[in-house]
Write a protein that holds these residues in place. Sequence first.
Motif, PDB file in Angstrom:
ATOM      1  N   PRO A 300       0.838  -1.212   0.000  1.00 46.43           N
ATOM      2  CA  PRO A 300       0.000   0.000   0.000  1.00 46.43           C
ATOM      3  C   PRO A 300       0.865   1.250   0.000  1.00 46.43           C
ATOM      4  O   PRO A 300       2.027   1.236   0.418  1.00 46.43           O
ATOM      5  CB  PRO A 300      -0.805  -0.130   1.300  1.00 46.43           C
ATOM      6  N   VAL A 301       0.299   2.330  -0.470  1.00 47.82           N
ATOM      7  CA  VAL A 301       1.037   3.587  -0.596  1.00 47.82           C
ATOM      8  C   VAL A 301       1.575   4.037   0.753  1.00 47.82           C
ATOM      9  O   VAL A 301       2.687   4.577   0.845  1.00 47.82           O
ATOM     10  CB  VAL A 301       0.145   4.673  -1.237  1.00 47.82           C
ATOM     11  N   GLN A 302       0.820   3.801   1.822  1.00 51.34           N
ATOM     12  CA  GLN A 302       1.280   4.191   3.154  1.00 51.34           C
ATOM     13  C   GLN A 302       2.584   3.485   3.514  1.00 51.34           C
ATOM     14  O   GLN A 302       3.515   4.096   4.050  1.00 51.34           O
ATOM     15  CB  GLN A 302       0.215   3.852   4.201  1.00 51.34           C
ATOM     16  N   SER A 303       2.691   2.182   3.182  1.00 48.81           N
ATOM     17  CA  SER A 303       3.912   1.427   3.486  1.00 48.81           C
ATOM     18  C   SER A 303       5.081   1.909   2.641  1.00 48.81           C
ATOM     19  O   SER A 303       6.215   2.016   3.117  1.00 48.81           O
ATOM     20  CB  SER A 303       3.675  -0.062   3.250  1.00 48.81           C
ATOM     21  N   ILE A 304       4.799   2.215   1.371  1.00 48.77           N
ATOM     22  CA  ILE A 304       5.849   2.726   0.498  1.00 48.77           C
ATOM     23  C   ILE A 304       6.361   4.063   1.011  1.00 48.77           C
ATOM     24  O   ILE A 304       7.570   4.322   1.026  1.00 48.77           O
ATOM     25  CB  ILE A 304       5.328   2.850  -0.949  1.00 48.77           C
ATOM     26  N   ASP A 312       4.000  10.361   6.072  1.00 47.68           N
ATOM     27  CA  ASP A 312       2.692   9.767   5.779  1.00 47.68           C
ATOM     28  C   ASP A 312       2.505   9.688   4.266  1.00 47.68           C
ATOM     29  O   ASP A 312       3.326  10.187   3.485  1.00 47.68           O
ATOM     30  CB  ASP A 312       1.549  10.565   6.422  1.00 47.68           C
ATOM     31  N   ALA A 313       1.396   9.055   3.865  1.00 43.90           N
ATOM     32  CA  ALA A 313       1.128   8.845   2.452  1.00 43.90           C
ATOM     33  C   ALA A 313       0.881  10.152   1.709  1.00 43.90           C
ATOM     34  O   ALA A 313       1.189  10.268   0.511  1.00 43.90           O
ATOM     35  CB  ALA A 313      -0.071   7.910   2.278  1.00 43.90           C
ATOM     36  N   ARG A 314       0.348  11.160   2.421  1.00 43.37           N
ATOM     37  CA  ARG A 314       0.078  12.433   1.748  1.00 43.37           C
ATOM     38  C   ARG A 314       1.371  13.091   1.258  1.00 43.37           C
ATOM     39  O   ARG A 314       1.399  13.675   0.168  1.00 43.37           O
ATOM     40  CB  ARG A 314      -0.664  13.380   2.693  1.00 43.37           C
ATOM     41  N   ALA A 315       2.438  12.982   2.044  1.00 45.32           N
ATOM     42  CA  ALA A 315       3.715  13.571   1.640  1.00 45.32           C
ATOM     43  C   ALA A 315       4.241  12.875   0.379  1.00 45.32           C
ATOM     44  O   ALA A 315       4.760  13.527  -0.537  1.00 45.32           O
ATOM     45  CB  ALA A 315       4.729  13.457   2.779  1.00 45.32           C
ATOM     46  N   LEU A 316       4.087  11.544   0.334  1.00 47.95           N
ATOM     47  CA  LEU A 316       4.514  10.821  -0.870  1.00 47.95           C
ATOM     48  C   LEU A 316       3.668  11.218  -2.072  1.00 47.95           C
ATOM     49  O   LEU A 316       4.197  11.423  -3.162  1.00 47.95           O
ATOM     50  CB  LEU A 316       4.424   9.321  -0.636  1.00 47.95           C
ATOM     51  N   ARG A 317       2.357  11.340  -1.854  1.00 48.77           N
ATOM     52  CA  ARG A 317       1.485  11.687  -2.980  1.00 48.77           C
ATOM     53  C   ARG A 317       1.854  13.062  -3.549  1.00 48.77           C
ATOM     54  O   ARG A 317       1.867  13.247  -4.771  1.00 48.77           O
ATOM     55  CB  ARG A 317       0.021  11.653  -2.545  1.00 48.77           C
ATOM     56  N   ARG A 318       2.133  14.022  -2.683  1.00 43.13           N
ATOM     57  CA  ARG A 318       2.522  15.352  -3.159  1.00 43.13           C
ATOM     58  C   ARG A 318       3.833  15.280  -3.960  1.00 43.13           C
ATOM     59  O   ARG A 318       3.953  15.887  -5.036  1.00 43.13           O
ATOM     60  CB  ARG A 318       2.675  16.313  -1.978  1.00 43.13           C
ATOM     61  N   ALA A 319       4.814  14.549  -3.429  1.00 42.48           N
ATOM     62  CA  ALA A 319       6.104  14.442  -4.117  1.00 42.48           C
ATOM     63  C   ALA A 319       5.956  13.704  -5.444  1.00 42.48           C
ATOM     64  O   ALA A 319       6.519  14.125  -6.467  1.00 42.48           O
ATOM     65  CB  ALA A 319       7.102  13.709  -3.216  1.00 42.48           C
ATOM     66  N   PHE A 320       5.179  12.633  -5.451  1.00 41.55           N
ATOM     67  CA  PHE A 320       5.040  11.842  -6.676  1.00 41.55           C
ATOM     68  C   PHE A 320       4.324  12.634  -7.763  1.00 41.55           C
ATOM     69  O   PHE A 320       4.673  12.541  -8.944  1.00 41.55           O
ATOM     70  CB  PHE A 320       4.281  10.537  -6.375  1.00 41.55           C
ATOM     71  N   THR A 327      -0.760  10.715  -9.403  1.00 41.36           N
ATOM     72  CA  THR A 327      -0.717  10.178  -8.049  1.00 41.36           C
ATOM     73  C   THR A 327      -0.107   8.781  -8.104  1.00 41.36           C
ATOM     74  O   THR A 327      -0.109   8.142  -9.161  1.00 41.36           O
ATOM     75  CB  THR A 327      -2.128  10.081  -7.445  1.00 41.36           C
ATOM     76  N   PRO A 328       0.408   8.274  -6.986  1.00 43.25           N
ATOM     77  CA  PRO A 328       0.940   6.906  -6.988  1.00 43.25           C
ATOM     78  C   PRO A 328      -0.101   5.881  -7.424  1.00 43.25           C
ATOM     79  O   PRO A 328       0.222   4.924  -8.154  1.00 43.25           O
ATOM     80  CB  PRO A 328       1.360   6.691  -5.527  1.00 43.25           C
ATOM     81  N   ASP A 329      -1.361   6.053  -7.000  1.00 38.16           N
ATOM     82  CA  ASP A 329      -2.409   5.095  -7.362  1.00 38.16           C
ATOM     83  C   ASP A 329      -2.675   5.120  -8.869  1.00 38.16           C
ATOM     84  O   ASP A 329      -2.837   4.061  -9.500  1.00 38.16           O
ATOM     85  CB  ASP A 329      -3.690   5.421  -6.591  1.00 38.16           C
ATOM     86  N   ALA A 330      -2.713   6.308  -9.455  1.00 34.75           N
ATOM     87  CA  ALA A 330      -2.945   6.405 -10.895  1.00 34.75           C
ATOM     88  C   ALA A 330      -1.780   5.799 -11.669  1.00 34.75           C
ATOM     89  O   ALA A 330      -1.972   5.116 -12.685  1.00 34.75           O
ATOM     90  CB  ALA A 330      -3.147   7.870 -11.291  1.00 34.75           C
ATOM     91  N   TYR A 331      -0.578   6.040 -11.201  1.00 33.14           N
ATOM     92  CA  TYR A 331       0.614   5.464 -11.843  1.00 33.14           C
ATOM     93  C   TYR A 331       0.554   3.951 -11.817  1.00 33.14           C
ATOM     94  O   TYR A 331       0.799   3.284 -12.828  1.00 33.14           O
ATOM     95  CB  TYR A 331       1.863   5.960 -11.116  1.00 33.14           C
TER      96      TYR A 331
END
Length: 339
Positions: A300-304, A312-320, A327-331
Motif C-alpha cells: 500500500p502507498v502508506q507502506s511505500i 505519511d502517504a500524503r507527503a509521498l502523494r505530493r512528491a510523486f 498520483t501513486p495510485d494512478a501510476y
Amino acid sequence: MIDYTVSSHMTRVVRDAALRAGVAHSELAHLPGLEPETLADPLLRVPTASLVRIWELIARNSPTGAGIRAAETAAQGRLHVWDYLFTIAGTFAEGCRDAARYLPTVTDPGVEMTVIEEDRRLTITYGIALYSPSAVTAIDEFAMALMLKRARDARGPAVVPVHVALAHEAPKNHRHLIEAFGTRSIDFGARANSMTFLDLDTEPPRLPGPDDELGVILRRYADGLLENSRPASGWHGRFRSEVAHALGEELSLELVAQRMAMSPRTLQRRLSDLETTWRDEIESVRHERAGTLLRETDLPVQSIAGRLGYTDARALRRAFHRWTGQTPDAYRRAILPRT
C-alpha cells in the motif's frame, strides 16, 4: 552487458598518460570509474565516456603526439590477456586474429578490428565510434601506434608497416608520425584507421608446442573475462545505493558519508563536481525507488511512504505528483496489465 565500457587496464594506461601530460588529479577525480578499487579489478569496466573525457583533457594539454606517447608507455602486459594473445601465436596473422576477436577485453565492444590477408600483405583495420573532434586525433594515433608496438613485440623491433591510414584530418606537420611509424606512406581522412605489413610471416609456422596450449588457456580466460565482467557502479552508484538503504532510517548526509568512509565535506564536494546536491540526490533516489516499489510490489502507498522516509502517504502523494504529474495510485493503475 559491457557495451559503452572499457577495461580497467586500458583506463589505467590512458589515465597515466593524462597525468604525464600535466592533467591535474582534480580534473580526473570526479570521472565515473576512476576510483582506485575499480581500476584494481580486472572484472570491472569503466564508462567509455570517462575514457573519452580523459583523451579530451590529454589533447587540450598536449595537442601534438599525445597518442603516440601514450602508446609508447603501454608495455607488454599492461593490457592484460589481450597483449599476450596478440603476441604468442605461431604466426603474426594468427595473433592479429586473436587480437581482433578479443578486442572487447580492453576496449568498447562497439570498436571493431579486422584482419585482411591478401597476397603477402596483412592489413589491420581499426574503426572507432564517433568521439569528440578534440579527442579523435589522439585516439586514432594511439590505436595505430599500439598495434605497431604489439607487432614489434611479436616479430621484433625492426618491423615497419608499408602503409598507414588514419581517419582524422591531416595535421599541419606529421613528422612525429613518420618517426613513430617508420614510414612516409601515411594517408589521412581515411574511412577507418589501418596499417599494412608485408611478409611478416615469411618463416613457416612453428610446430605445435607449449605456446599452443598456453594460447588455449588464454583464450578460455579471455572468454571468461568477457562473460563475467560488469560495469563499475563507481562511487556515485554506491552513494545512491547507500541513500536508498538509509531512506527508512534517520537519513542524513553525515550517516551516508560515514558509510562511504569519507567526510561529509568530501561527499558534498564530490556531489558538486557532478553538478548535483544532497537534496537533489535524495529527491532522485526517492523518485526512482517509489517507481520501483509501485511497479514491482503490491505494498500500500502508506507502506511505500514509510520505506522512502516520508511521515505519511500524503507527503509521498505530493512528491510523486511533482515528479510525474500523477498520483501513486494512478501510476500503478496505468502500468498494471489489463485483463
